[in-house]
Design a protein around this motif. Structure first.
Motif, PDB file in Angstrom:
ATOM      1  N   ASP A   1       0.818  -1.216   0.000  1.00  0.00           N
ATOM      2  CA  ASP A   1       0.000   0.000   0.000  1.00  0.00           C
ATOM      3  C   ASP A   1       0.850   1.264   0.000  1.00  0.00           C
ATOM      4  N   LEU A   2       2.119   1.136   0.365  1.00  0.00           N
ATOM      5  CA  LEU A   2       3.001   2.311   0.350  1.00  0.00           C
ATOM      6  C   LEU A   2       3.077   2.937  -1.037  1.00  0.00           C
ATOM      7  N   VAL A   3       2.853   2.129  -2.064  1.00  0.00           N
ATOM      8  CA  VAL A   3       2.947   2.642  -3.431  1.00  0.00           C
ATOM      9  C   VAL A   3       1.904   3.725  -3.689  1.00  0.00           C
ATOM     10  N   ASN A   4       0.812   3.701  -2.926  1.00  0.00           N
ATOM     11  CA  ASN A   4      -0.252   4.685  -3.128  1.00  0.00           C
ATOM     12  C   ASN A   4      -0.270   5.778  -2.059  1.00  0.00           C
ATOM     13  N   GLN A   5       0.733   5.810  -1.223  1.00  0.00           N
ATOM     14  CA  GLN A   5       0.763   6.793  -0.135  1.00  0.00           C
ATOM     15  C   GLN A   5       1.799   7.898  -0.352  1.00  0.00           C
ATOM     16  N   GLU A   6       2.524   7.826  -1.464  1.00  0.00           N
ATOM     17  CA  GLU A   6       3.617   8.776  -1.697  1.00  0.00           C
ATOM     18  C   GLU A   6       3.134  10.225  -1.692  1.00  0.00           C
ATOM     19  N   ALA A   7       2.099  10.524  -2.464  1.00  0.00           N
ATOM     20  CA  ALA A   7       1.632  11.907  -2.580  1.00  0.00           C
ATOM     21  C   ALA A   7       1.181  12.451  -1.228  1.00  0.00           C
ATOM     22  N   GLU A   8       0.494  11.612  -0.478  1.00  0.00           N
ATOM     23  CA  GLU A   8       0.013  12.026   0.843  1.00  0.00           C
ATOM     24  C   GLU A   8       1.179  12.319   1.777  1.00  0.00           C
TER      25      GLU A   8
END
Length: 412
Positions: free
Chosen positions: A373-380
């Motif tokens: 899930d880290l792959v989708n948390q970068e922008a945040e």
């Protein structure tokens, strides 16, 4: 957002599927959880050597590239201190060819002595051309052991010494393969115009029968906190004197990573950065200067490097960089400056996710770190960084005691 589904084969192979019907292509990425940090200190360069050997023929397929090219596919690989990654892009209609090729390599290499001999020579030549015979090529052969005293990041991916590759035996190669090139030490990501059910069927057909091996548990020595500044001087036939300063920083998926990344962007990512503005535009002390991070999984390095103009001493250049570094420690950054680098970072992230292969690689990398899930948390995580975070991180990371400096002089 990179949507995915995950399943695990009985042999431990973790599989991630990212469906994208908008493309006629597919990307097949296999990440093996082994990099140069996993090597024996007396036998370095093996992870990189294996990247080459994996293209030298496997148990049932003597030539890897030929069948892939016939179905319109392309492939490549890379080795880092943390991982070894192999990838294929091809028309989705020919997806099974990629499964056939990659499963046979995972099953077993051909272990042909001639292939080993050829690839040893290729890697040795690469060592000479890229690291020994190129201006500044040996920088990281010197910087890594200066910055790292205990952790195996202290040697470069190519290895510490040519002799380690020259003296590699077939027994060494087999031992390395059967320790690390296992389904339970790998992550497979399939992305593109595919379905989860299709990938499950192909995995059952091509990978399920490959036996698992002994689980690999990484027990690497932690790098102690650096408590005093380090310095090294070297010289060679290079065009200009060069300055390198490296600071220990958090690992890729640790708290503080994104703050340090943005800090490095403010220092030297673009023409609006402080190093460029003050040391190239306003006072031209450098012909080039930038800052970046190594982004390694274990604690990495923030790097400042620059080529110094003739007539400017390395000592003067170093003092000028130190003055800019101390500004970060002593003075708060503005909201506008932080917003600019955040926008740059988010734009880079968004652009990278346009490419199907990049999405597959990023998903594999995050999964290997323990949380896909880290792959989708970068922008945040980028947006969450505050100006107070930047200054606090500057005080922690940019300390003089946390810095290793290399003066690379023009040989007289």
């Amino acid at each position: 957002m990179i949507h995915y589904e995950e399943f695990v084969l009985d042999n431990g192979l973790r599989v991630f599927v990212h469906e994208d019907e908008s493309t006629p292509m597919a990307a097949v990425n296999i990440l093996y959880n082994v990099g140069s940090r996993d090597e024996n200190p007396d036998k370095t360069g093996f992870a990189h050597l294996f990247e080459h050997l994996m293209f030298g023929g496997s148990r049932h397929i003597p030539v890897y590239d030929e069948p892939l090219q016939k179905v319109g596919g392309e492939n490549n690989a890379f080795t880092s201190p943390d991982i070894t990654n192999y990838y294929i892009t091809l028309p989705a209609a020919n997806l099974e060819t990629a499964f056939w090729l990659e499963s046979d390599r995972m099953l077993s290499l051909s272990f042909d002595p001639q292939v080993l001999d050829v690839q040893q020579k290729v890697v040795i030549e690469e060592f000479k051309q890229r690291y020994l015979n190129q201006p500044y090529g040996d920088v990281w052969l010197k910087l890594r052991p200066l910055a790292y005293q205990q952790h195996p990041y202290r040697w470069a991916t190519i290895g510490k010494d040519i002799s380690h590759i020259e003296e590699a035996t077939m027994d060494d190669v087999k031992s390395f393969f059967y320790k690390y090139y296992l389904p339970n030490n790998a992550i497979l990501v399939v992305a593109g115009n595919v379905t989860v059910e299709q990938v499950k069927q192909l995995c059952t057909k091509w990978f399920a029968s490959i036996p698992a091996g002994e689980p690999y548990f990484r027990r690497l020595p932690a790098e102690p906190i650096q408590t005093e500044a380090r310095k090294l001087e070297t010289s060679a036939k290079v065009p200009l004197n060069s300055l390198y300063k490296v600071y220990h920083m958090p690992g890729r998926f640790e708290p503080g990573f994104h703050t340090t990344d943005l800090l490095s962007d403010m220092l030297g990512r673009s023409k609006s950065s402080r190093l460029y503005q003050k040391l190239l535009r306003d006072t031209p002390m450098f012909s080039s200067v930038n800052a970046y991070i190594t982004a390694s999984i274990d604690p990495g390095l923030l790097v400042i490097q620059g080529n110094v103009n003739k007539g400017v001493s390395l000592e003067e250049a170093d003092a000028a960089v130190e003055a800019i570094v101390h500004e970060f420690i002593d003075q708060p950054v503005s909201e506008d400056e932080l917003a600019k680098v955040k926008n740059q970072a988010e734009a880079t992230l968004a652009f990278s996710e346009v490419e199907l292969l990049n999405r597959a690689m990023n998903l594999a990398y995050a999964a290997n770190a323990g949380n896909p899930d880290l792959v989708n948390q970068e922008a945040e995580l980028i947006q969450a960084v505050t100006t107070d975070d930047i200054q606090a991180t500057a005080r922690k990371v940019l300390r003089k005691e946390n810095c290793s400096t290399l003066y690379y002089r023009v040989a007289e």
